[in-house]
Scaffold this active site. Structure first.
Site, PDB file in Angstrom:
ATOM      1  N   ASP A  67      -1.719   6.973   9.521  1.00 28.71           N
ATOM      2  CA  ASP A  67      -1.798   5.604   9.988  1.00 28.71           C
ATOM      3  C   ASP A  67      -0.734   5.415  11.158  1.00 28.71           C
ATOM      4  O   ASP A  67       0.090   6.126  10.969  1.00 28.71           O
ATOM      5  CB  ASP A  67      -1.777   4.533   8.954  1.00 28.71           C
ATOM      6  N   ASP A 136      -0.042  -2.540  -4.017  1.00 30.01           N
ATOM      7  CA  ASP A 136      -1.242  -3.044  -4.267  1.00 30.01           C
ATOM      8  C   ASP A 136      -2.340  -2.115  -4.322  1.00 30.01           C
ATOM      9  O   ASP A 136      -3.475  -2.657  -4.297  1.00 30.01           O
ATOM     10  CB  ASP A 136      -1.542  -4.031  -3.289  1.00 30.01           C
ATOM     11  N   HIS A 138      -3.136   0.328  -2.286  1.00 33.28           N
ATOM     12  CA  HIS A 138      -3.469   0.751  -0.802  1.00 33.28           C
ATOM     13  C   HIS A 138      -3.214   2.123  -0.460  1.00 33.28           C
ATOM     14  O   HIS A 138      -2.265   2.786  -1.078  1.00 33.28           O
ATOM     15  CB  HIS A 138      -3.240  -0.087   0.299  1.00 33.28           C
ATOM     16  N   GLU A 143      -6.065  -1.784   2.905  1.00 34.97           N
ATOM     17  CA  GLU A 143      -5.730  -2.579   1.987  1.00 34.97           C
ATOM     18  C   GLU A 143      -6.727  -3.029   1.016  1.00 34.97           C
ATOM     19  O   GLU A 143      -8.031  -2.641   1.238  1.00 34.97           O
ATOM     20  CB  GLU A 143      -5.242  -3.903   2.712  1.00 34.97           C
TER      21      GLU A 143
HETATM   22  C1  GLP Z   1       2.785   2.129   3.914  1.00 35.46           C
HETATM   23  C2  GLP Z   1       1.783   3.142   4.346  1.00 35.46           C
HETATM   24  C3  GLP Z   1       1.495   4.132   3.176  1.00 35.46           C
HETATM   25  C4  GLP Z   1       2.375   4.492   2.245  1.00 35.46           C
HETATM   26  C5  GLP Z   1       2.976   3.034   1.607  1.00 35.46           C
HETATM   27  C6  GLP Z   1       3.936   3.006   0.584  1.00 35.46           C
HETATM   28  O1  GLP Z   1       2.020   1.176   3.637  1.00 35.46           O
HETATM   29  N1  GLP Z   1       0.982   2.985   5.156  1.00 35.46           N
HETATM   30  O2  GLP Z   1       0.736   5.344   3.661  1.00 35.46           O
HETATM   31  O3  GLP Z   1       1.976   4.888   0.989  1.00 35.46           O
HETATM   32  O4  GLP Z   1       3.485   2.267   2.802  1.00 35.46           O
HETATM   33  O5  GLP Z   1       5.292   3.331   0.901  1.00 35.46           O
HETATM   34  P1  GLP Z   1       6.662   3.713   0.034  1.00 35.46           P
HETATM   35  O6  GLP Z   1       6.351   5.260   0.044  1.00 35.46           O
HETATM   36  O7  GLP Z   1       7.800   3.168   0.819  1.00 35.46           O
HETATM   37  O8  GLP Z   1       6.460   2.846  -1.012  1.00 35.46           O
END
Ligand code: GLP
Length: 270
Positions: A67, A136, A138, A143
């Site tokens: 993304d 959440d 995702h 989402e």
């Molecule tokens: C963002 C990214 C996800 C990732 C998530 C969790 O939303 N788009 O791909 O898994 O963050 O991030 P973290 O690893 O910092 O908790």
């Protein structure tokens, strides 16, 4: 689903690097699906270490990131392209032209999704997809309530995700509310999936993913339907799982089977 529970964050990174290393050694020209966020940073550090010390090579590999924020220049400190260059690509031998991140500045962002899908198809699909998970549930930026059959497209971020990710932005800095993300169906087409999660903040999302019903309210729960997914978590992220002891027992059995019947699935030197 295979659920691997390791004592702490660093141990999950080493085990994840083992899985990536085996993939690269078995198919040097593989296509990796990569994730951003704080969770995979330790994995990327371990891959860089193995590249420098053990000659682990990415020279024939390609990558596709999940993304990107809409509206951020690739050089912006919070853009996911910049993140990947800084945290991984600049330190290994993958050709930068073989690395792909959705273009958050596409002239027509509505066309970027189908164009990205076409590039993944041309590359022959993703061999190993690395995923993190939002609190959440995702994956990528899919989402809750995202279509389980979705393709790469624009998503509007939820308040929770914006709040969770605000720690990366400077106070007062504009934070994008839109992102372009691989779809859930796109992710599900990967031949193998490795989801990483650590810390108590992910415990509920992991319980819903592994032991809850398959529902768009927890997008990661669709992974129950995938043929070859590994959920690699630490004790804290596993703390709300009901069948923890069973997963530990399965791991022991599985390790013994691999050592005996498929030693090629072990990283070099083991
Ligand atoms: C963002 C990214 C996800 C990732 C998530 C969790 O939303 N788009 O791909 O898994 O963050 O991030 P973290 O690893 O910092 O908790």
């Amino acid at each position: 689903m295979e659920v691997l529970i390791l004592p702490h964050h660093d141990a999950t990174a080493v085990r994840a690097a083992d899985i990536v290393e085996v993939q690269l050694r078995q198919k040097p020209s593989c296509t990796l699906g990569l994730a951003t966020g704080s969770t995979p940073i330790a994995l990327y550090n371990e891959l860089i270490r193995r590249h420098r010390s053990n000659g682990l090579s990415f020279s024939q590999a390609a990558s596709f990131n999940l993304d990107e924020y809409i509206g951020l220049d690739p050089t912006h400190p919070q853009s996911y392209r910049r993140f990947m260059n800084d945290k991984l690509f600049d330190h290994i031998d993958i050709p930068i032209t073989a690395t792909h991140v959705p273009n958050g500045l596409a002239e027509n962002p509505l066309e970027e999704g189908p164009a990205y899908e076409a590039k993944i198809r041309e590359a022959g699909g993703i061999d190993l997809q690395i995923l993190g998970i939002g609190s959440d549930g995702h994956i990528g930026f899919n989402e809750p309530t995202s279509s389980l059959g979705s393709r790469t497209r624009i998503k509007t971020l939820t308040e929770q995700t914006i709040t969770d990710n605000s720690r990366f932005f400077e106070a007062g800095e504009a934070q994008p509310h839109l992102a372009i993300t691989m779809g859930i169906k796109t992710i599900m087409e990967s031949k193998r999936i490795l989801l990483l999660a650590t810390g108590e903040g992910k415990a509920e999302a992991i319980a819903a993913t592994v032991e809850g019903a398959i529902t768009a309210m927890c997008p990661a729960s669709i992974l129950q339907w995938h043929e070859k997914t590994t959920i690699l978590i630490d004790e804290a992220a596993a703390s709300k799982l009901q069948k923890r002891d069973y997963y530990q027992w399965v791991s022991t059995q599985q390790d013994a089977l691999v050592r005996k019947y498929r030693p090629s699935d072990l990283p070099e030197g083991l």
